[in-house]
Design an enzyme around this catalytic site. Structure first.
Site, PDB file in Angstrom:
ATOM      1  N   SER A  21       0.871  -1.342  -0.112  1.00  0.00           N
ATOM      2  CA  SER A  21      -0.081   0.183   0.107  1.00  0.00           C
ATOM      3  C   SER A  21       0.835   1.294   0.021  1.00  0.00           C
ATOM      4  O   SER A  21       0.596   2.298  -0.781  1.00  0.00           O
ATOM      5  CB  SER A  21      -1.041   0.223   1.266  1.00  0.00           C
ATOM      6  OG  SER A  21      -1.676  -0.926   1.359  1.00  0.00           O
ATOM      7  N   ALA A  22       1.909   1.341   0.748  1.00  0.00           N
ATOM      8  CA  ALA A  22       2.776   2.527   0.755  1.00  0.00           C
ATOM      9  C   ALA A  22       3.631   2.652  -0.266  1.00  0.00           C
ATOM     10  O   ALA A  22       4.085   3.522  -0.855  1.00  0.00           O
ATOM     11  CB  ALA A  22       3.568   2.592   2.223  1.00  0.00           C
ATOM     12  N   GLU A  42      10.304  -7.052  -4.016  1.00  0.00           N
ATOM     13  CA  GLU A  42       9.223  -7.604  -3.247  1.00  0.00           C
ATOM     14  C   GLU A  42       9.276  -9.154  -3.215  1.00  0.00           C
ATOM     15  O   GLU A  42       9.722  -9.727  -3.936  1.00  0.00           O
ATOM     16  CB  GLU A  42       7.872  -7.316  -4.401  1.00  0.00           C
ATOM     17  CG  GLU A  42       6.658  -8.031  -3.761  1.00  0.00           C
ATOM     18  CD  GLU A  42       6.177  -7.743  -2.500  1.00  0.00           C
ATOM     19  OE1 GLU A  42       5.962  -6.741  -2.021  1.00  0.00           O
ATOM     20  OE2 GLU A  42       5.970  -8.802  -1.806  1.00  0.00           O
ATOM     21  N   ALA A  43       8.974  -9.312  -1.877  1.00  0.00           N
ATOM     22  CA  ALA A  43       9.163 -10.736  -1.538  1.00  0.00           C
ATOM     23  C   ALA A  43       8.179 -11.619  -2.195  1.00  0.00           C
ATOM     24  O   ALA A  43       8.430 -13.040  -2.474  1.00  0.00           O
ATOM     25  CB  ALA A  43       9.038 -10.812  -0.055  1.00  0.00           C
ATOM     26  N   HIS A 457      -5.518  -4.675  11.191  1.00  0.00           N
ATOM     27  CA  HIS A 457      -4.910  -3.270  11.403  1.00  0.00           C
ATOM     28  C   HIS A 457      -3.856  -2.959  12.111  1.00  0.00           C
ATOM     29  O   HIS A 457      -3.869  -1.947  12.624  1.00  0.00           O
ATOM     30  CB  HIS A 457      -6.266  -2.353  11.441  1.00  0.00           C
ATOM     31  CG  HIS A 457      -7.358  -2.164  10.566  1.00  0.00           C
ATOM     32  ND1 HIS A 457      -8.725  -1.894  11.123  1.00  0.00           N
ATOM     33  CD2 HIS A 457      -7.663  -2.809   9.482  1.00  0.00           C
ATOM     34  CE1 HIS A 457      -9.339  -2.216  10.112  1.00  0.00           C
ATOM     35  NE2 HIS A 457      -8.807  -2.845   9.014  1.00  0.00           N
TER      36      HIS A 457
HETATM   37  C1  LIG Z   1      -6.861  -9.630   5.214  1.00  0.00           C
HETATM   38  C2  LIG Z   1      -6.685  -7.992   5.376  1.00  0.00           C
HETATM   39  C3  LIG Z   1      -7.885  -7.218   5.451  1.00  0.00           C
HETATM   40  C4  LIG Z   1      -7.781  -5.963   5.687  1.00  0.00           C
HETATM   41  N1  LIG Z   1      -8.863  -5.113   5.178  1.00  0.00           N
HETATM   42  C5  LIG Z   1      -8.851  -3.797   5.230  1.00  0.00           C
HETATM   43  C6  LIG Z   1      -9.820  -3.078   4.494  1.00  0.00           C
HETATM   44  O1  LIG Z   1     -10.872  -3.402   4.113  1.00  0.00           O
HETATM   45  N2  LIG Z   1      -9.512  -1.830   4.491  1.00  0.00           N
HETATM   46  C7  LIG Z   1      -8.266  -1.196   4.986  1.00  0.00           C
HETATM   47  O2  LIG Z   1      -8.402   0.178   4.763  1.00  0.00           O
HETATM   48  N3  LIG Z   1      -7.519  -1.706   5.234  1.00  0.00           N
HETATM   49  C8  LIG Z   1      -7.594  -3.085   5.421  1.00  0.00           C
HETATM   50  N4  LIG Z   1      -6.710  -3.944   5.785  1.00  0.00           N
HETATM   51  C9  LIG Z   1      -5.289  -3.113   6.305  1.00  0.00           C
HETATM   52  C10 LIG Z   1      -4.486  -2.665   5.295  1.00  0.00           C
HETATM   53  O3  LIG Z   1      -4.439  -3.383   4.025  1.00  0.00           O
HETATM   54  C11 LIG Z   1      -2.939  -2.430   5.722  1.00  0.00           C
HETATM   55  O4  LIG Z   1      -3.009  -1.596   6.740  1.00  0.00           O
HETATM   56  C12 LIG Z   1      -2.134  -1.601   4.682  1.00  0.00           C
HETATM   57  O5  LIG Z   1      -2.232  -2.568   3.520  1.00  0.00           O
HETATM   58  C13 LIG Z   1      -0.719  -1.778   5.116  1.00  0.00           C
HETATM   59  O6  LIG Z   1       0.252  -1.209   4.146  1.00  0.00           O
HETATM   60  P1  LIG Z   1       1.622  -1.219   4.173  1.00  0.00           P
HETATM   61  O7  LIG Z   1       2.176  -0.774   2.971  1.00  0.00           O
HETATM   62  O8  LIG Z   1       2.176  -0.639   5.608  1.00  0.00           O
HETATM   63  O9  LIG Z   1       2.051  -2.760   4.351  1.00  0.00           O
HETATM   64  P2  LIG Z   1       1.729  -4.130   3.108  1.00  0.00           P
HETATM   65  O10 LIG Z   1       0.680  -3.314   2.118  1.00  0.00           O
HETATM   66  O11 LIG Z   1       1.395  -5.244   3.772  1.00  0.00           O
HETATM   67  O12 LIG Z   1       3.058  -4.090   2.166  1.00  0.00           O
HETATM   68  C14 LIG Z   1       4.108  -4.790   2.599  1.00  0.00           C
HETATM   69  C15 LIG Z   1       5.031  -5.392   1.448  1.00  0.00           C
HETATM   70  O13 LIG Z   1       6.191  -5.592   1.851  1.00  0.00           O
HETATM   71  C16 LIG Z   1       6.682  -6.807   1.320  1.00  0.00           C
HETATM   72  N5  LIG Z   1       7.778  -7.243   1.985  1.00  0.00           N
HETATM   73  C17 LIG Z   1       7.733  -7.569   3.650  1.00  0.00           C
HETATM   74  N6  LIG Z   1       8.983  -7.796   3.857  1.00  0.00           N
HETATM   75  C18 LIG Z   1       9.851  -7.993   2.849  1.00  0.00           C
HETATM   76  C19 LIG Z   1      11.235  -8.109   2.468  1.00  0.00           C
HETATM   77  N7  LIG Z   1      12.032  -8.379   3.559  1.00  0.00           N
HETATM   78  N8  LIG Z   1      11.604  -8.190   1.352  1.00  0.00           N
HETATM   79  C20 LIG Z   1      10.878  -7.730   0.265  1.00  0.00           C
HETATM   80  N9  LIG Z   1       9.394  -7.462   0.589  1.00  0.00           N
HETATM   81  C21 LIG Z   1       8.930  -7.541   1.696  1.00  0.00           C
HETATM   82  C22 LIG Z   1       5.316  -7.800   1.461  1.00  0.00           C
HETATM   83  O14 LIG Z   1       5.290  -8.735   0.947  1.00  0.00           O
HETATM   84  C23 LIG Z   1       4.284  -6.480   1.074  1.00  0.00           C
HETATM   85  O15 LIG Z   1       3.962  -6.807  -0.423  1.00  0.00           O
HETATM   86  C24 LIG Z   1      -6.444  -5.389   5.775  1.00  0.00           C
HETATM   87  C25 LIG Z   1      -5.560  -5.890   5.901  1.00  0.00           C
HETATM   88  C26 LIG Z   1      -5.604  -7.398   5.810  1.00  0.00           C
HETATM   89  C27 LIG Z   1      -4.154  -8.447   5.882  1.00  0.00           C
END
Ligand SMILES: Cc1cc2nc3c(=O)[nH]c(=O)nc-3n(C[C@H](O)[C@H](O)[C@H](O)COP(=O)(O)OP(=O)(O)OC[C@H]3O[C@@H](n4cnc5c(N)ncnc54)[C@H](O)[C@@H]3O)c2cc1C
Length: 519
Positions: A21-22, A42-43, A457
């Site tokens: 997402s970020a 990406e993993a 979350h």
């Molecule tokens: C099942 C579920 C349902 C949800 N429902 C909702 C909803 O309906 N509405 C809403 O607003 N929020 C929802 N959320 C929450 C929301 O999706 C998350 O808060 C948000 O996506 C987090 O974004 P992020 O960028 O921090 O992490 P993420 O989007 O999780 O991204 C992290 C990325 O980093 C990669 N990564 C991790 N470690 C490594 C590494 N060592 N090397 C390479 N790549 C790596 C991962 O594979 C992933 O692609 C939900 C979450 C889940 C899991």
């Protein structure tokens, strides 16, 4: 996209780890700068799958064999009858936005003003609003709050088109909750149809990769390496980032960034990766034989998450097959319908359950209540120095008396709603969960222990701030080292008043603005 182990160019302007997402909006904004080169690591692999695209199949994606979920579990939760909680997180292009429930919620203005008041200059609502607006196109709302050119096009089209959700909305309004046709506008208070980030024409999920990065695949300044897990960052003698070490099928690849490395690896993996790289509590790192580069004790601390507790009633008759959503109606409230001070305390989501799961019946209506601002704090710790081993996740749900009281208050509120005469045209008289014999506070607390679940979350393990517990500063630079930033849900100092995807995307966009000096 390179899914092989062919050699990569070694140096880029920026290395972004995590295509979630970020990470995706961040990469898109960096690439808007002419000549800038970016490696996105990406993993997980491709998200070009029917069950990811088709939003009605999203429930399959957190199943153990989905192949796109890190599949984490929390430690047993003492206040929840020692039940370990699912800590799903997307391991795929798009990250958690490729497996999530697609509920599109920003939070309340005061959430961000609260961050600024804690010293996070540049994160008040006025400052973050431009990023929220660039993310989306929402023509049905007040243009003072919504963008008209962004890739995410949220819609209430799917949730507002069925009789059950209209019935629930009407009933809730009769109970005194005001209609709010846009909880992402001036105020979230009231009841409204849930906005989903789903394509209105095709029903396709609008995940971060598809919307922000896929259109840039022909850009020669972008390199994407999938199925590639970053296992460690190394630093030079001045504690400046040196190499990013990537595990690809057991082989190690090292890359470098001329300018900066950004970790967008989520709330669980980011503190793990920082600790594996020598950034964290020196004492904890020593326990695992990891030499510390910077003693940053806040790494992994400050874990906050939403807990959802449900009440369920059977529907009087099977609902129309055309009803394809689950999370139809959302209520943001302080408890009493008319009270609208500060950020809402509760979010209530209504679920149409065509099929039963666990102890719940099929053809039922569930209401889930979230205490939006829990005071309990948990942590993510290393289990070992092996990057492949899942970290220890201790959310500490209901760890304070205040959280118990709030969850109980919210549970009573949704029980009142589901048992209101206004809903009786839709649901049976007898409550299924927790059931009519559950009356006293003690019985209700037992029900909360049994029927509460982590709501996916998690935030806060790499807290942004200015004090000693902060992990990143308000420009998202990791304390104690140079050349390294963190973006995503992990940096939230306090959790927002809603689901966390939109705010995580906003953080990605805002991080890139700060990196480019355009904050
Ligand atoms: C099942 C579920 C349902 C949800 N429902 C909702 C909803 O309906 N509405 C809403 O607003 N929020 C929802 N959320 C929450 C929301 O999706 C998350 O808060 C948000 O996506 C987090 O974004 P992020 O960028 O921090 O992490 P993420 O989007 O999780 O991204 C992290 C990325 O980093 C990669 N990564 C991790 N470690 C490594 C590494 N060592 N090397 C390479 N790549 C790596 C991962 O594979 C992933 O692609 C939900 C979450 C889940 C899991």
């Amino acid at each position: 996209m390179d899914e092989t182990i062919s050699p990569l160019p070694e140096v880029y302007d920026y290395v972004v780890v995590g295509a979630g997402s970020a990470g995706c909006p961040l990469v898109a904004r960096l690439l808007s700068e002419p000549g800038v080169t970016v490696l996105l690591v990406e993993a997980g692999g491709s998200n070009d799958r029917e069950d990811i695209r088709d939003f009605t199949q999203s429930w399959k994606l957190t199943q153990p064999d989905s192949g796109v979920d890190w599949g984490y579990k929390s430690e047993p939760q003492p206040e929840l009858l020692d039940r370990a909680q699912s800590y799903s997180a997307g391991k795929v292009l798009g990250g958690s936005s490729s497996i999530n429930g697609m509920v599109w919620v920003r939070g309340h203005k005061d959430d961000f003003d609260g961050w600024a008041a804690q010293g996070c200059t540049g994160w008040g609502y006025e400052s973050v609003l431009p990023s929220f607006m660039t993310l989306e196109t929402y023509l049905a709302g007040d243009p003072a709050y919504h963008g008209t050119m962004g890739p995410i096009v949220p819609t209430a089209e799917f949730t507002s088109k069925n009789e059950l959700s209209k019935g629930v909305l009407d009933a809730v309004m009769k109970l005194g909750y005001p209609l709010n046709q846009d909880y992402n506008g001036a105020s979230p208070y009231g009841v409204g149809f849930t906005q989903l980030n789903v394509d209105v024409e095709t029903g396709a999920r609008q995940d971060a990769f598809t919307k922000f990065v896929k259109p840039l695949l022909s850009n020669l300044n972008l390199t994407i390496k999938t199925l590639a897990r970053v296992k460690r960052i190394t630093f030079d003698a001045n504690r400046k980032v040196d190499k990013v070490l990537i595990d690809v099928n057991g082989a190690e690849i090292a890359v470098r960034a001329r300018r900066e490395v950004v970790l967008c690896t989520g709330t669980v993996n980011t503190p793990q990766l920082l600790m594996l790289s020598g950034i964290g509590s020196a004492a904890e790192l020593a326990m695992h034989g990891i030499e510390h580069v910077a003693d940053v004790p806040g790494v992994g601390q400050n874990l906050q998450d939403h807990l959802i507790s449900v009440v369920v009633k059977k529907l009087r008759m099977p609902n129309a097959p055309s009803h394809i959503t689950t999370m139809d109606v959302s209520i943001f409230t302080n408890g009493a319908p008319g009270a609208v001070n500060g950020p809402p305390r509760f979010e209530v989501q209504s679920y149409y359950m065509r099929y039963g799961w666990s102890d719940y019946p099929s053809e039922a209506l569930a209401l889930g209540c979230i205490n939006l601002h829990p005071t309990s704090r948990g942590q993510v710790k290393l289990r070992s120095a092996d990057p492949r081993e899942a970290p220890i996740i201790e959310p500490n749900f209901l760890g304070t008396a205040e959280d118990w009281a709030t969850q109980l208050e919210g549970y009573k509120m949704i029980r009142q709603i589901i048992n209101a005469p206004e809903l009786l045209a839709w649901v049976e008289d007898a409550e299924h969960t927790p059931g009519p014999t559950v009356v006293t506070d003690d019985q209700l607390k037992e029900a909360l222990r049994k029927y509460s679940e982590a709501d996916f979350h998690p935030v806060g393990t790499c807290k942004m701030g200015v004090g000693p517990s902060a992990v990143v500063d308000p420009e998202l630079r990791v304390r104690g080292v140079t050349g390294l930033r963190v973006a995503g849900a992990a940096i939230m100092p306090t959790i927002v008043s809603g689901n966390t995807n939109a705010a995580s995307m906003m953080i990605g966009d805002r991080c890139a603005r700060l990196m480019l000096g355009k904050g």
